[in-house]
Design a protein around this motif. Structure first.
Motif, PDB file in Angstrom:
ATOM      1  N   ASP A  34      91.047  52.421  87.934  1.00  0.00           N
ATOM      2  CA  ASP A  34      91.718  53.532  88.589  1.00  0.00           C
ATOM      3  C   ASP A  34      92.853  54.033  87.174  1.00  0.00           C
ATOM      4  O   ASP A  34      93.513  55.233  87.532  1.00  0.00           O
ATOM      5  CB  ASP A  34      92.792  52.615  89.493  1.00  0.00           C
ATOM      6  CG  ASP A  34      91.924  52.474  90.879  1.00  0.00           C
ATOM      7  OD1 ASP A  34      90.928  52.969  90.702  1.00  0.00           O
ATOM      8  OD2 ASP A  34      92.329  51.715  91.430  1.00  0.00           O
ATOM      9  N   VAL A  35      92.883  53.311  86.398  1.00  0.00           N
ATOM     10  CA  VAL A  35      93.765  53.627  85.423  1.00  0.00           C
ATOM     11  C   VAL A  35      93.214  54.804  84.603  1.00  0.00           C
ATOM     12  O   VAL A  35      93.978  55.775  84.299  1.00  0.00           O
ATOM     13  CB  VAL A  35      94.117  52.610  84.344  1.00  0.00           C
ATOM     14  CG1 VAL A  35      94.819  53.055  83.078  1.00  0.00           C
ATOM     15  CG2 VAL A  35      94.718  51.424  84.808  1.00  0.00           C
ATOM     16  N   ALA A  36      92.010  54.640  84.286  1.00  0.00           N
ATOM     17  CA  ALA A  36      91.238  55.685  83.510  1.00  0.00           C
ATOM     18  C   ALA A  36      91.281  57.176  84.395  1.00  0.00           C
ATOM     19  O   ALA A  36      91.177  58.099  83.794  1.00  0.00           O
ATOM     20  CB  ALA A  36      89.742  55.325  83.253  1.00  0.00           C
ATOM     21  N   VAL A  37      91.150  56.823  85.703  1.00  0.00           N
ATOM     22  CA  VAL A  37      90.795  58.023  86.645  1.00  0.00           C
ATOM     23  C   VAL A  37      92.104  58.818  86.756  1.00  0.00           C
ATOM     24  O   VAL A  37      92.493  60.030  86.537  1.00  0.00           O
ATOM     25  CB  VAL A  37      90.323  57.541  87.770  1.00  0.00           C
ATOM     26  CG1 VAL A  37      90.504  58.979  89.021  1.00  0.00           C
ATOM     27  CG2 VAL A  37      89.059  57.099  87.968  1.00  0.00           C
ATOM     28  N   GLU A  38      93.300  58.075  86.925  1.00  0.00           N
ATOM     29  CA  GLU A  38      94.412  58.628  86.855  1.00  0.00           C
ATOM     30  C   GLU A  38      95.036  59.046  85.564  1.00  0.00           C
ATOM     31  O   GLU A  38      96.332  60.166  85.448  1.00  0.00           O
ATOM     32  CB  GLU A  38      95.578  57.681  87.503  1.00  0.00           C
ATOM     33  CG  GLU A  38      95.306  57.286  89.012  1.00  0.00           C
ATOM     34  CD  GLU A  38      96.393  56.408  89.485  1.00  0.00           C
ATOM     35  OE1 GLU A  38      97.614  56.479  89.026  1.00  0.00           O
ATOM     36  OE2 GLU A  38      95.878  55.895  90.465  1.00  0.00           O
ATOM     37  N   SER A  39      94.674  58.832  84.578  1.00  0.00           N
ATOM     38  CA  SER A  39      95.267  59.152  83.353  1.00  0.00           C
ATOM     39  C   SER A  39      94.275  60.672  82.935  1.00  0.00           C
ATOM     40  O   SER A  39      93.168  60.571  82.875  1.00  0.00           O
ATOM     41  CB  SER A  39      94.861  57.959  82.102  1.00  0.00           C
ATOM     42  OG  SER A  39      95.273  58.680  80.805  1.00  0.00           O
ATOM     43  N   GLU A  87      99.010  52.561  76.478  1.00  0.00           N
ATOM     44  CA  GLU A  87      99.971  53.386  77.275  1.00  0.00           C
ATOM     45  C   GLU A  87      99.641  53.838  78.663  1.00  0.00           C
ATOM     46  O   GLU A  87     100.411  53.873  79.498  1.00  0.00           O
ATOM     47  CB  GLU A  87     100.233  54.642  76.258  1.00  0.00           C
ATOM     48  CG  GLU A  87     100.946  54.361  74.806  1.00  0.00           C
ATOM     49  CD  GLU A  87     101.117  55.513  74.047  1.00  0.00           C
ATOM     50  OE1 GLU A  87     100.833  56.563  74.533  1.00  0.00           O
ATOM     51  OE2 GLU A  87     101.702  55.220  72.777  1.00  0.00           O
ATOM     52  N   ALA A  88      98.503  54.211  78.910  1.00  0.00           N
ATOM     53  CA  ALA A  88      98.183  54.612  80.227  1.00  0.00           C
ATOM     54  C   ALA A  88      98.176  53.535  81.272  1.00  0.00           C
ATOM     55  O   ALA A  88      98.762  53.722  82.429  1.00  0.00           O
ATOM     56  CB  ALA A  88      96.752  55.254  80.321  1.00  0.00           C
ATOM     57  N   ILE A  89      97.829  52.352  80.919  1.00  0.00           N
ATOM     58  CA  ILE A  89      97.981  51.001  81.552  1.00  0.00           C
ATOM     59  C   ILE A  89      99.533  50.754  81.959  1.00  0.00           C
ATOM     60  O   ILE A  89     100.065  50.485  82.972  1.00  0.00           O
ATOM     61  CB  ILE A  89      97.479  49.689  80.899  1.00  0.00           C
ATOM     62  CG1 ILE A  89      95.928  50.153  80.773  1.00  0.00           C
ATOM     63  CG2 ILE A  89      97.897  48.506  81.620  1.00  0.00           C
ATOM     64  CD1 ILE A  89      95.257  48.952  80.093  1.00  0.00           C
ATOM     65  N   ASP A  90     100.320  50.899  80.742  1.00  0.00           N
ATOM     66  CA  ASP A  90     101.709  50.736  81.217  1.00  0.00           C
ATOM     67  C   ASP A  90     102.328  51.719  82.071  1.00  0.00           C
ATOM     68  O   ASP A  90     103.242  51.411  82.982  1.00  0.00           O
ATOM     69  CB  ASP A  90     102.504  51.058  79.633  1.00  0.00           C
ATOM     70  CG  ASP A  90     102.234  49.753  78.741  1.00  0.00           C
ATOM     71  OD1 ASP A  90     101.866  48.854  79.055  1.00  0.00           O
ATOM     72  OD2 ASP A  90     102.599  49.934  77.403  1.00  0.00           O
ATOM     73  N   ALA A  91     101.884  52.935  81.826  1.00  0.00           N
ATOM     74  CA  ALA A  91     102.434  53.945  82.848  1.00  0.00           C
ATOM     75  C   ALA A  91     102.010  53.736  84.283  1.00  0.00           C
ATOM     76  O   ALA A  91     102.606  53.956  85.335  1.00  0.00           O
ATOM     77  CB  ALA A  91     102.000  55.456  82.488  1.00  0.00           C
ATOM     78  N   THR A 130     101.493  39.772  78.278  1.00  0.00           N
ATOM     79  CA  THR A 130     100.773  40.827  77.506  1.00  0.00           C
ATOM     80  C   THR A 130      99.233  40.738  77.957  1.00  0.00           C
ATOM     81  O   THR A 130      98.730  39.501  77.826  1.00  0.00           O
ATOM     82  CB  THR A 130     100.900  40.547  76.007  1.00  0.00           C
ATOM     83  OG1 THR A 130     100.420  39.170  75.743  1.00  0.00           O
ATOM     84  CG2 THR A 130     102.353  40.807  75.558  1.00  0.00           C
ATOM     85  N   GLY A 131      98.709  41.512  78.523  1.00  0.00           N
ATOM     86  CA  GLY A 131      97.338  41.385  79.052  1.00  0.00           C
ATOM     87  C   GLY A 131      96.370  41.828  78.354  1.00  0.00           C
ATOM     88  O   GLY A 131      96.451  42.060  77.041  1.00  0.00           O
ATOM     89  N   PRO A 132      94.957  41.956  78.720  1.00  0.00           N
ATOM     90  CA  PRO A 132      94.045  42.061  77.848  1.00  0.00           C
ATOM     91  C   PRO A 132      93.962  43.483  77.118  1.00  0.00           C
ATOM     92  O   PRO A 132      93.264  43.814  76.034  1.00  0.00           O
ATOM     93  CB  PRO A 132      92.872  41.741  78.715  1.00  0.00           C
ATOM     94  CG  PRO A 132      93.366  42.131  80.002  1.00  0.00           C
ATOM     95  CD  PRO A 132      94.496  41.756  80.059  1.00  0.00           C
ATOM     96  N   ALA A 133      94.604  44.368  77.803  1.00  0.00           N
ATOM     97  CA  ALA A 133      94.505  45.745  77.371  1.00  0.00           C
ATOM     98  C   ALA A 133      95.463  45.887  75.978  1.00  0.00           C
ATOM     99  O   ALA A 133      95.226  46.828  75.428  1.00  0.00           O
ATOM    100  CB  ALA A 133      94.808  46.691  78.703  1.00  0.00           C
ATOM    101  N   GLU A 134      96.086  45.076  75.874  1.00  0.00           N
ATOM    102  CA  GLU A 134      97.167  45.053  74.873  1.00  0.00           C
ATOM    103  C   GLU A 134      96.701  44.321  73.778  1.00  0.00           C
ATOM    104  O   GLU A 134      96.887  44.750  72.651  1.00  0.00           O
ATOM    105  CB  GLU A 134      98.567  44.737  75.225  1.00  0.00           C
ATOM    106  CG  GLU A 134      99.640  44.910  73.934  1.00  0.00           C
ATOM    107  CD  GLU A 134     100.927  44.845  74.807  1.00  0.00           C
ATOM    108  OE1 GLU A 134     101.824  44.090  73.924  1.00  0.00           O
ATOM    109  OE2 GLU A 134     101.123  45.091  75.746  1.00  0.00           O
ATOM    110  N   ASN A 135      96.121  43.249  73.977  1.00  0.00           N
ATOM    111  CA  ASN A 135      95.345  42.434  72.780  1.00  0.00           C
ATOM    112  C   ASN A 135      94.084  42.037  72.587  1.00  0.00           C
ATOM    113  O   ASN A 135      93.609  41.762  71.627  1.00  0.00           O
ATOM    114  CB  ASN A 135      96.236  40.799  72.965  1.00  0.00           C
ATOM    115  CG  ASN A 135      96.092  40.311  73.999  1.00  0.00           C
ATOM    116  OD1 ASN A 135      95.198  40.462  74.931  1.00  0.00           O
ATOM    117  ND2 ASN A 135      96.959  39.449  74.620  1.00  0.00           N
ATOM    118  N   GLY A 136      93.344  42.659  73.725  1.00  0.00           N
ATOM    119  CA  GLY A 136      92.014  42.489  73.666  1.00  0.00           C
ATOM    120  C   GLY A 136      91.367  41.298  73.569  1.00  0.00           C
ATOM    121  O   GLY A 136      90.245  41.092  73.049  1.00  0.00           O
TER     122      GLY A 136
END
Length: 641
Positions: free
Chosen positions: A86-91, A138-142, A194-200
């Motif tokens: 959903d993050v990828a779709v909305e960004s 940044e898209a995840i944050d938003a 801090t989730g996976p999208a930030e630190n991988g």
């Protein structure tokens, strides 16, 4: 029975002369338009079209309409059942593709910039992988922030509230207290996972957001692995004590709705979007003055002006006719930009004095330049100075007295949907209108055969332009008063440029600069009168001219005391430039009000005596007058402090 016009021959004659002047001005304008249109080639049209396209794109983009320049610039490979889908779709910056369609080539190349693996890890590929990774974070944050804002349980979503209370700056070095201090906004233990999208790293314990004590598990964020900044500020901005000032138009950059958002999004108020849109009004002026200056230069270099000089049209009619098409063109451009960026009538009204001053300064410069090379230098100097003067003060829109010195601030205010009073408009634009009138007046003074076609040095032309307006002692006082707008603008610019400088350095510099600007304005025309033999070079005449100049400056200076109504003297640097605010003991106020008359007369006499002798003596006496003036200013400030 005849009408009133027929009964009054003098009035009928004046009306006839006025109609004739308007007809001649309109005819010269038509000639100017037809001649200029004939000199425009195909390359020029293409350049102008490209410029209009760039301005339009910037304007539309800055206005928030968007032109799609960043739509789907990155590709992300993610499965539909992933919580990041959903993050990828909305960004708008990402184009998602199924993970099964991922093709990894030899090396570090793939058909996706970012890959979200099935265990929640992030991988990057290609030269744009790093940038795409940061953009996806940044898209995840938003996305998370939007989910938090939709949460019904506001306390669970935002366990920490920060209230911003903007205080007026205290120039004694202390900060005024009031409201709640927001210093604790970063010390809370609520929701900073801090989730996976930030630190991988794919650490699902933090990805679920369950390790943050106050983060709340009811927010239901699909990408809840990144809950950085789950605090909220309840920002308010205080405009001060209600004095005449520009409304607070900052805060459009980071916080939600301009006032609310997580502490990580808090940024100083800065009207970037409106300032960028307002700058679009200035950009076309820099190009129009090039064409305007060239047409004035053609009249001189190619001696086309001789035909106009021997025509029945006066010099004022000629200049008005040649200037009118360019002014109307700039007004039309301002109206078009205003409509495009959804501004109001105030934006057009604020752009007109800027356009007038651009044209007036260019006209005076074109009359003084000896060649196209000198004209290029003059027009570039005018563009840089006037653009700096209009743009830099508008940056300090949240510092109301400073920002108001530029009409560009009025445009910024209008684009923010705010309104200004008539007094604010006059304060901001009057120096521009008056300065434009003086520039045209001086330029018209040398619009004559003996100056237009003579190859004199630039300083000599300046002296000719000034001396052409001297016709006795009274003209000295009048010309001194006419220079007040330039003095006012120079001092305002000095205050704006030195506003952020440490007070210990800014105050002495402002005092000296303000004094030097005033002394030059009071004496340069006196020096021109002596050099061009308009006055007898004697001590008595110099003393009389000094008295006239000082008195004229005193009268003109009092007309500029509108600065008292916008609070500039309350600033330390403002008081150094314009004098302190008059209050308290009436006798002291009267003394402070009348003492400048003695000061201006004394310093003007000093400079006039040097001007009657030689150029070196004039320079030395101006320095001496500046020192006397600066010492006086220091004494007055210390007296009323």
């Amino acid at each position: 029975m005849s009408d009133e016009t027929d009964q009054n021959p003098d009035r009928r004659s004046r009306c006839h002369r006025l109609r004739g002047a308007l007809a001649r001005t309109a005819r010269i304008s038509r000639w100017e338009v037809s001649r200029s249109a004939g000199t425009v080639d195909r390359k020029t049209v293409l350049v102008l079209a490209a410029l209009a396209l760039v301005v339009g794109l910037v304007g539309v983009s800055a206005a928030g309409e968007g032109v799609g320049l960043e739509d789907e610039i990155y590709v992300v490979a993610v499965d539909e059942d992933s919580r990041y889908h959903d993050v990828a779709v909305e960004s708008e910056a990402f184009r998602p593709i199924p993970l099964d369609e991922l093709v990894v080539e030899s090396g570090d190349e793939a058909n996706a910039d970012v890959v979200v693996t099935r265990n929640g890890e992030l991988a990057r590929y290609g030269p744009h992988g790093a940038a795409a990774h940061d953009a996806f974070v940044e898209a995840i944050d938003a996305y998370n922030e939007e989910r938090f804002r939709q949460e019904a349980n506001e306390t669970a979503a935002y366990p920490v509230h920060v209230e911003l209370d903007y205080q007026e700056r205290n120039f004694d070095g202390e900060t005024e207290q009031g409201g709640r201090d927001g210093s604790s906004n970063g010390d809370s233990d609520g929701g900073t996972g801090t989730g996976p999208a930030e630190n991988g790293t794919g650490d699902d314990s933090t990805a679920d957001g369950t390790d943050g004590e106050g983060s709340g598990d009811g927010s239901g964020d699909a990408a809840d692995g990144d809950t950085d900044g789950t605090d909220r500020n309840d920002g308010t901005s205080d405009d001060g004590d209600g004095r005449l000032q520009v409304p607070n138009i900052g805060g459009a950059g980071g916080a939600v709705d301009g006032t609310v958002g997580p502490p990580g999004s808090i940024s100083p108020p800065f009207p970037f979007q409106s300032l960028l849109l307002a700058f679009l009004f200035v950009v076309p002026m820099n190009f129009v003055i090039q064409a305007y200056g060239s047409t004035i230069m053609d009249e001189r270099v190619k001696r086309r002006g001789e035909l106009l000089l021997v025509s029945p049209a006066s010099r004022r009619e000629i200049v008005a006719g040649k200037t009118l098409p360019y002014l109307l063109g700039l007004v039309a451009v301002a109206v078009g930009i205003t409509v495009a960026v959804r501004g109001g009538l105030l934006s057009v009204a604020a752009a007109i004095p800027i356009a007038l001053l651009f044209l007036a300064a260019t006209f005076a410069g074109a009359m003084l330049a000896r060649s196209y090379k000198e004209l290029t230098f003059v027009t570039v100097t005018i563009s840089v100075f006037l653009t700096t003067y209009t743009f830099i003060p508008a940056v300090f829109t949240d510092v109301n007295p400073i920002a108001l010195i530029s009409p560009l601030t009025l445009i910024v205010t209008d684009l923010q949907g705010e309104s200004v009073s008539l007094g604010e408009y006059v304060f901001s634009t009057a120096p521009f209108y008056c300065s434009a009138a003086v520039c045209f007046l001086l330029g018209i003074g040398v619009y004559r055969e003996e100056d237009m076609f003579a190859q004199k040095a630039l300083p000599a032309k300046v002296l000719d332009a000034i001396a052409s307006r001297l016709h006795g002692y009274r003209s000295v006082a009048v010309l001194t008063a006419l220079f007040i707008p330039f003095v006012f603008a120079g001092q305002l610019l000095a205050v704006a440029l030195l506003f952020a400088v440490p007070e210990q350095l800014a105050v002495p510099l402002v005092i000296v600069l303000a004094a030097a600007i005033e002394e030059v304005a009071k004496s340069v025309h006196v020096y021109a009168g002596f050099v061009r033999s308009r006055f007898e070079a004697s001590l008595r005449v110099a003393a009389v001219l000094g008295v006239c100049s000082g008195a004229g400056f005193f009268v003109g200076e009092k007309l500029t005391h509108v600065v008292q109504f916008v609070g500039l003297p309350e600033l330390t640097v403002g008081a150094a430039a314009f004098g302190p605010e008059l209050s308290g003991d009436p006798l002291l106020a009267a003394a402070v009000f009348l003492a400048p008359l003695v000061l201006h007369v004394v310093t003007a006499v000093i400079s006039a005596i040097g001007a009657s002798r030689s150029r070196i003596d004039y320079a030395l006496t101006v320095v001496l007058a500046t020192l006397v003036h600066a010492i006086y200013n220091l004494g007055v400030i210390a007296l009323v402090a």
